[in-house]
Every structure is written in C-alpha cells, then in structure tokens.
Scaffold this active site. Structure first.
Site, mmCIF file in Angstrom:
data_model
loop_
_atom_site.group_PDB
_atom_site.id
_atom_site.type_symbol
_atom_site.label_atom_id
_atom_site.label_comp_id
_atom_site.label_asym_id
_atom_site.label_seq_id
_atom_site.Cartn_x
_atom_site.Cartn_y
_atom_site.Cartn_z
ATOM 1 N N ASP A 186 36.645 53.849 41.265
ATOM 2 C CA ASP A 186 37.874 53.368 41.897
ATOM 3 C C ASP A 186 37.729 53.279 43.413
ATOM 4 O O ASP A 186 38.474 52.537 44.066
ATOM 5 C CB ASP A 186 39.048 54.284 41.552
ATOM 6 C CG ASP A 186 39.571 54.045 40.146
ATOM 7 O OD1 ASP A 186 39.026 53.161 39.455
ATOM 8 O OD2 ASP A 186 40.507 54.748 39.726
ATOM 9 N N HIS B 22 45.744 35.001 39.223
ATOM 10 C CA HIS B 22 44.592 35.907 39.403
ATOM 11 C C HIS B 22 44.157 36.496 38.065
ATOM 12 O O HIS B 22 42.964 36.447 37.714
ATOM 13 C CB HIS B 22 44.975 37.020 40.376
ATOM 14 C CG HIS B 22 43.858 37.973 40.670
ATOM 15 N ND1 HIS B 22 43.010 37.808 41.741
ATOM 16 C CD2 HIS B 22 43.433 39.094 40.025
ATOM 17 C CE1 HIS B 22 42.114 38.788 41.745
ATOM 18 N NE2 HIS B 22 42.356 39.582 40.710
ATOM 19 N N GLU B 23 45.105 37.045 37.316
ATOM 20 C CA GLU B 23 44.739 37.671 36.042
ATOM 21 C C GLU B 23 44.253 36.623 35.033
ATOM 22 O O GLU B 23 43.343 36.896 34.240
ATOM 23 C CB GLU B 23 45.928 38.454 35.478
ATOM 24 C CG GLU B 23 46.519 39.496 36.422
ATOM 25 C CD GLU B 23 45.497 40.468 36.998
ATOM 26 O OE1 GLU B 23 44.457 40.707 36.368
ATOM 27 O OE2 GLU B 23 45.741 40.981 38.105
ATOM 28 N N GLU C 124 35.719 40.333 41.113
ATOM 29 C CA GLU C 124 36.921 40.081 41.912
ATOM 30 C C GLU C 124 36.762 38.975 42.949
ATOM 31 O O GLU C 124 37.715 38.252 43.235
ATOM 32 C CB GLU C 124 37.383 41.376 42.583
ATOM 33 C CG GLU C 124 37.832 42.444 41.596
ATOM 34 C CD GLU C 124 39.019 42.019 40.730
ATOM 35 O OE1 GLU C 124 39.660 40.991 41.032
ATOM 36 O OE2 GLU C 124 39.302 42.723 39.737
ATOM 37 N N HIS D 238 40.671 35.792 35.645
ATOM 38 C CA HIS D 238 39.767 36.813 35.096
ATOM 39 C C HIS D 238 39.289 36.458 33.687
ATOM 40 O O HIS D 238 38.281 37.004 33.221
ATOM 41 C CB HIS D 238 40.472 38.168 35.058
ATOM 42 C CG HIS D 238 40.234 39.017 36.264
ATOM 43 N ND1 HIS D 238 38.966 39.349 36.709
ATOM 44 C CD2 HIS D 238 41.102 39.624 37.110
ATOM 45 C CE1 HIS D 238 39.069 40.119 37.778
ATOM 46 N NE2 HIS D 238 40.352 40.297 38.052
ATOM 47 N N GLU E 150 43.802 42.506 33.577
ATOM 48 C CA GLU E 150 43.410 41.304 32.856
ATOM 49 C C GLU E 150 42.950 41.551 31.428
ATOM 50 O O GLU E 150 41.979 40.949 30.953
ATOM 51 C CB GLU E 150 42.285 40.604 33.636
ATOM 52 C CG GLU E 150 40.981 41.388 33.775
ATOM 53 C CD GLU E 150 40.898 42.319 34.971
ATOM 54 O OE1 GLU E 150 39.782 42.737 35.321
ATOM 55 O OE2 GLU E 150 41.948 42.629 35.572
ATOM 56 N N TYR F 269 37.392 41.932 46.759
ATOM 57 C CA TYR F 269 38.279 40.800 46.531
ATOM 58 C C TYR F 269 38.136 39.733 47.622
ATOM 59 O O TYR F 269 37.807 38.580 47.336
ATOM 60 C CB TYR F 269 39.732 41.271 46.494
ATOM 61 C CG TYR F 269 40.119 42.106 45.299
ATOM 62 C CD1 TYR F 269 40.944 41.591 44.307
ATOM 63 C CD2 TYR F 269 39.695 43.426 45.158
ATOM 64 C CE1 TYR F 269 41.335 42.349 43.212
ATOM 65 C CE2 TYR F 269 40.070 44.194 44.069
ATOM 66 C CZ TYR F 269 40.884 43.654 43.100
ATOM 67 O OH TYR F 269 41.254 44.407 42.023
#
Length: 600
Positions: free
Chosen positions: A373, A293-294, A316, A297, A269, A381
């Site tokens: 990560d 979704h992006e 998220e 953001h 994003e 999410y």
C-alpha cells in the site's frame, strides 16, 4: 489453463507472496462459503486445482485465517500441512504436502476478527439503516485474510462459488451476478476469465439492481439507487468509447455497486462489478471520471496485470491515461485537459510529500519488507500517465494507439513486469528508430526520482478563466460578483487548490457565504475546502468537518484532513477526539494508515 500465466523473470519474484507458482500453481478454485452476520465470520471450503510437475508441496498465502483441515478431494484423505514463520503484512505461508499425482487439494477454513479484508457494518452504518452489510477489499494483499490463495498478481485463476447468506440479503462477487434476491439465500457464482487474487470480491447487503444500458447496471441500497442510476447514466457510452479506443470488452457485463461511505477507495475495479464510493454521487455527474477509471482497468490491470506490486505503475499509469481518453471521447479535449491539470497538481503535491524518500518517486518501486500500500499514490497514477503522454507526443496519437492496442491484445490475461514492458516498448514502438530512445528517456522516467528535466506542463484552457476569476477576487472583486456560472466540480477544485495560503478568517467567511463550501454536497469540494478551514482554524466549518470524518471512510479524503489537523496542538486534540468516534466506521485499509499517525 496454465497458458494464462506468463513466467516471471528472476528479478520479478513477488516478495509479497509465500507461494512458489513456478513449482505448483493454482489455476481454478471451487468455493463453498457461508456468511454469518451474527458471528461476523465467513466459513467454508475450497477445492483448489493445481498445475505442477511432480511438486512435493504447494504453498498458499494466509493471514489471520483459521485452517480447519486439508484433504484430498474425493477420498478425503488428510494431507499434512504446516505454516511458515509469520511476517509483518504478509502473514504465513500454508505449506501442503502433495501425494504423487495429486492435482487438487480441499482446504476448510474460516475467517477471524482480524481478517483485514472484511468490513462488517451494523445497520446504522448503511444508507438504509435497517440491515447489516459486508464488503471485502482484497487489493493489495488482503485476499489472503478471507480465503487461502496464491496472493500474487502474477497468478491468475478461474473460480466458482456457492455462497449462503441470510435470505433477506443479496450477495455479489467479481463474477456473473444475480440481479434479484431468491427465497433460499443460496447463490451460485462463476468467473470464467482468469483473474488474480486481488480482484476477488464479495459484498452482501440489502441491494437492488437497475440497468443503465444493455451491458451495464447499478446495484445499490434502495435509498441510494435512484441517485446512483442518474449519476451513472453514461456508463454504457463510456464502455463503447473504451472499446473503440482499445478493443473489445472481454468480461461480459460491466456493473457498478455503490457501497456504504466507509469504503476506503474511490473505486475498486473488481471484474464485472466495480465497487464505488457514494462520495462520487454529486448530483451533476461531474465526478464520473472515476467510473471511466475503473472501467479502463478492465483492460489495464484486469486484462494485463502488473506482475508484482513493484510494477504497480503499469496498472495505474495506463489506467489514468485510458480514463482521460474515454472522458475526452465523451466530453471533449478541454474537459480531459482539466483532469490532466488537476492530476499534475496532485503529482506535484505527492513529490513534495516524498521529497525525503526520493526512491519512492520512481515508477519502478522496491517494496520489499514494506506494505505494498506504500506504493499506491500519485506517482504510479500521474507520473505513469505523464510518461505515456510523453510517448504519445513523441510518436503521435495514431502510432501510440496502435502500440497500446497491440500491448493489450498481446498480453491479455497475462502478467507484465517493468523489464518486459521495456522490451516490448523497444521492439514495437521504438522499432529501430535510432534517435527515439534518447527522446523517450525511459530510464529516467522509470528508474530515477521525480520528473525528468524538461517535462512539458500545460494548464487546461478552461482553467485560465477560473484563474482570471481568482485573480479578480484577490484584487478586490467581491466573491458573490465572480462569474462562476456553469463551473463544474473541476473548476471549483482548481479555484480552491490555488487559493493563497495566507487567507484571513474574513476572506474564508466571504467565500463560504458566497459559495456554500462548508455545506456542499460534493465530497471533493468539501475535502478541499476543509484543508483551508483547518489551516486557518475557521471554526465555522468544524462541525461539518467532524460530520464528514465520521461519515466518510475514503482514504484519499480523510488521511490528508487528519494530517492537516495534527499540525497544530488544538487540531491534534480535535483529530484524536474525532478519530476515537470515527474509527469503527473505517475499513482496515484506512485505519492501517491512520493508527500510526494518531498513535492508536
């Protein structure tokens, strides 16, 4: 400028950054960068503008960067600098001594072959096959590998950049972008809204632009542009729907860049310029929820940002919820419910995978001494989304929407930690309702593993028809006689993900002959089908599986496929053979997960 930043509570110290922004904070940078494809190196300098009160030093994050010099802009007087001890994942802190009254420093630097944010692609690794390509991936803490920064989502800054590239290529950034090449190969960029470092991006390639609306457009390689503009034709409609839900879009343009298939994520994003994988170009616009979704953001993440990576769910969870509200506004309630159902299936699979690490299934994470990560999975999410849906059910959509609108408008261009969100929730949504806190049960959702007892689950109405066809096939109806007309990607994914675990090779062959799963042009369907092919050693799909793993670098697809192959000895041999050939096509984000698995 400093009012863009919100002081963190002591419990929200960013354990993934060496910087001490409470003492000396970055608020603006002017970069001058040169991209050299021959040496595969970015060289340049930045003038870093600081806010502080008599701080003796400023600390930046670096990792596998070469720092050539640090000076005082204007006078070019050399400033003393040193590095902290290197730490895994984090790199080193660059400590610069500040003379009295100094509020700027100039850092000259260059990247190295170990700069993990960068992927340099040879021409044959691109769609057009004629020109090289470079792209960055800064999230979560890789911005520090291609330029010095205070690499914490809690630190926001504006920037300008002068970027020099080969004249036949076009550079793009998370900033105001050119729409065509010039003869000089020198471009000027400006980002006037303050952003955190993980949203810094740069891509350079043989790119052209086409509009898909007044504020929206697509950049892609020439051979990809026509398919991409068709696929993303509804982007402007998504933007308008998003604004009607949660307020004005504050970033100017919203454009998409289609990257080569080695890009490790579905999308990223980056403000004003979403990076997107070509694997969502299915030809029928069925995978464009990723664009929603992006785009979402732009509010949840880019506008109001998780203060640390332990608070990742705030980025998220809100974004998944918002994405599906956009899809509902455009395509209806039943369509959005299909996305929720598939997301819930993914969440259950992730909970099963993490059953031996229950603390990793909490929304609020503890990632100290770990790569952030590790927290980027369906817990943030989908569990985050289900928590917000839970709140909506309790208070009603009208009241919940008012709360979300207030959240975005109150904290725009600021960082938010979980504790501060809880206080805002208590003040603005619960608001003295004595019975509501117990029903909300925020502590269980945020700080306890798994899903709270009694979490309601419903299956999308459209999937009930899919399940009927699946039962009919299991009861003996030939696959070719099933009523699958009009199915979207989502029905097919539900069908595939709910197939029985004990399929025979004859059944797999029958399904493949009827529906062409192995040769599908839809990456989502192929990836789901290959799971069954691997589990049952359906050799007829292995050629396509290898081609898929050689071509696609999206971690969501390739990591489960390699894991599935590793469960048997023949599969493990095949996995290592393929990986030996495919690894050069993958970004570091993907190889960092795959190398330990495949013992590379």
């Amino acid at each position: 400028m400093d009012n863009f930043n919100m002081p963190l509570s002591p419990s929200s110290k960013d354990v993934h950054s060496f910087a001490h922004p409470a003492e000396a904070r970055l608020h603006h940078v002017d970069w001058d960068l040169k991209v050299d494809f021959d040496s595969k190196k970015i060289t340049g300098w930045g003038i870093y503008h600081l806010t502080h009160e008599n701080a003796p030093e400023v600390i930046f994050d670096t990792h596998h960067l070469h720092i050539t010099s640090v000076t005082l802009p204007g006078s070019e007087a050399k400033l003393a600098f040193s590095f902290t001890q290197e730490k895994p994942f984090l790199g080193q802190g660059l400590r610069i001594q500040l003379p009295a009254g100094a509020d700027q420093v100039k850092i000259v630097f260059e990247t190295t072959p170990a700069s993990a944010a960068l992927q340099w692609l040879e021409p044959e690794q691109t769609a057009g096959k004629h020109h090289p390509f470079l792209f960055t991936q800064s999230q979560a803490i890789l911005a520090r590998t291609w330029l010095p920064c205070q690499d914490s989502p809690s630190v926001r800054f504006t920037y300008t950049a002068r970027v020099q590239v080969p004249a036949h290529l076009l550079p793009l950034m998370s900033a105001e972008n050119p729409q065509q090449k010039n003869d000089q190969g020198v471009y000027l960029f400006k980002m006037e809204q303050p952003i955190p470092s993980y949203l810094l991006s740069l891509a350079v390639g043989d790119l052209i632009f086409a509009p898909v609306g007044e504020r929206c457009g697509v950049y892609a390689e020439p051979s990809t542009l026509e398919a991409a503009t068709y696929e993303f034709a509804d982007t402007e409609k998504m933007l308008l729907a998003a604004e009607q839900l949660y307020g004005p879009y504050l970033w100017g343009r919203y454009d998409l860049l289609v990257l080569p298939p080695s890009f490790p994520f579905g999308g990223m994003e980056n403000p004003r310029l979403t990076f997107a994988t070509p694997t969502i170009i299915a030809g029928d616009r069925s995978l464009t929820s990723l664009v929603a979704h992006e785009l979402a953001h732009s509010w949840s993440g880019n506008l109001v940002t998780n203060a640390t990576w332990n608070d990742f769910w705030l980025n998220e969870g809100f974004t998944v919820y918002f994405e599906r509200r956009i899809m509902e506004a455009l395509y209806g309630h039943d369509y959005a419910e299909m996305l929720h159902t598939l997301g819930y299936q993914d969440l259950l699979n992730t909970l099963e995978e993490l059953k031996d690490k229950p603390q990793d299934t909490c929304l609020k994470l503890n990632l100290e001494n770990r790569n952030p990560d590790d927290g980027m999975n369906d817990i943030a999410y989908e569990k985050g989304n289900y928590f917000l849906r839970h709140l909506e059910r309790l208070v009603g959509r009208e009241r919940f929407d008012a709360f979300v609108n207030l959240y975005f408008s109150t904290f725009r261009f600021k960082s938010m930690d979980t504790a501060s969100f809880e206080k805002f929730l208590e003040k603005e949504l619960i608001n003295g309702d004595e019975a509501l806190p117990q029903k909300v049960n925020a502590h269980a959702w945020i700080y306890e593993p798994g899903l709270p007892a009694g979490t309601p689950v419903s299956e999308a109405t459209l999937f009930q028809k899919t399940r009927q066809e699946l039962k009919a096939w299991q009861a003996g109806t030939p696959a070719k006689n099933l009523n699958t007309s009009g199915w979207s990607t989502h029905e097919w994914l539900f069908f595939l993900s709910n197939l029985p675990k004990d399929l025979s090779l004859a059944q797999l062959q029958e399904l493949d002959q009827a529906f062409g799963f192995t040769s599908s042009g839809n990456a989502e369907i192929q990836a789901e089908w290959f799971q069954h092919a691997i589990r049952h050693q359906y050799q007829a799909a292995y050629g396509a599986l290898e081609a898929f793993l050689l071509r696609v670098g999206r971690r969501k697809f390739i990591l489960p496929l390699y894991k599935a192959l590793l469960k048997t000895e023949p599969g493990a041999r095949l996995a290592r053979e393929i990986y030996q050939k495919a690894r050069r096509n993958y970004h570091t984000v993907s190889t960092a997960s795959l190398d330990p698995l495949l013992q590379v």
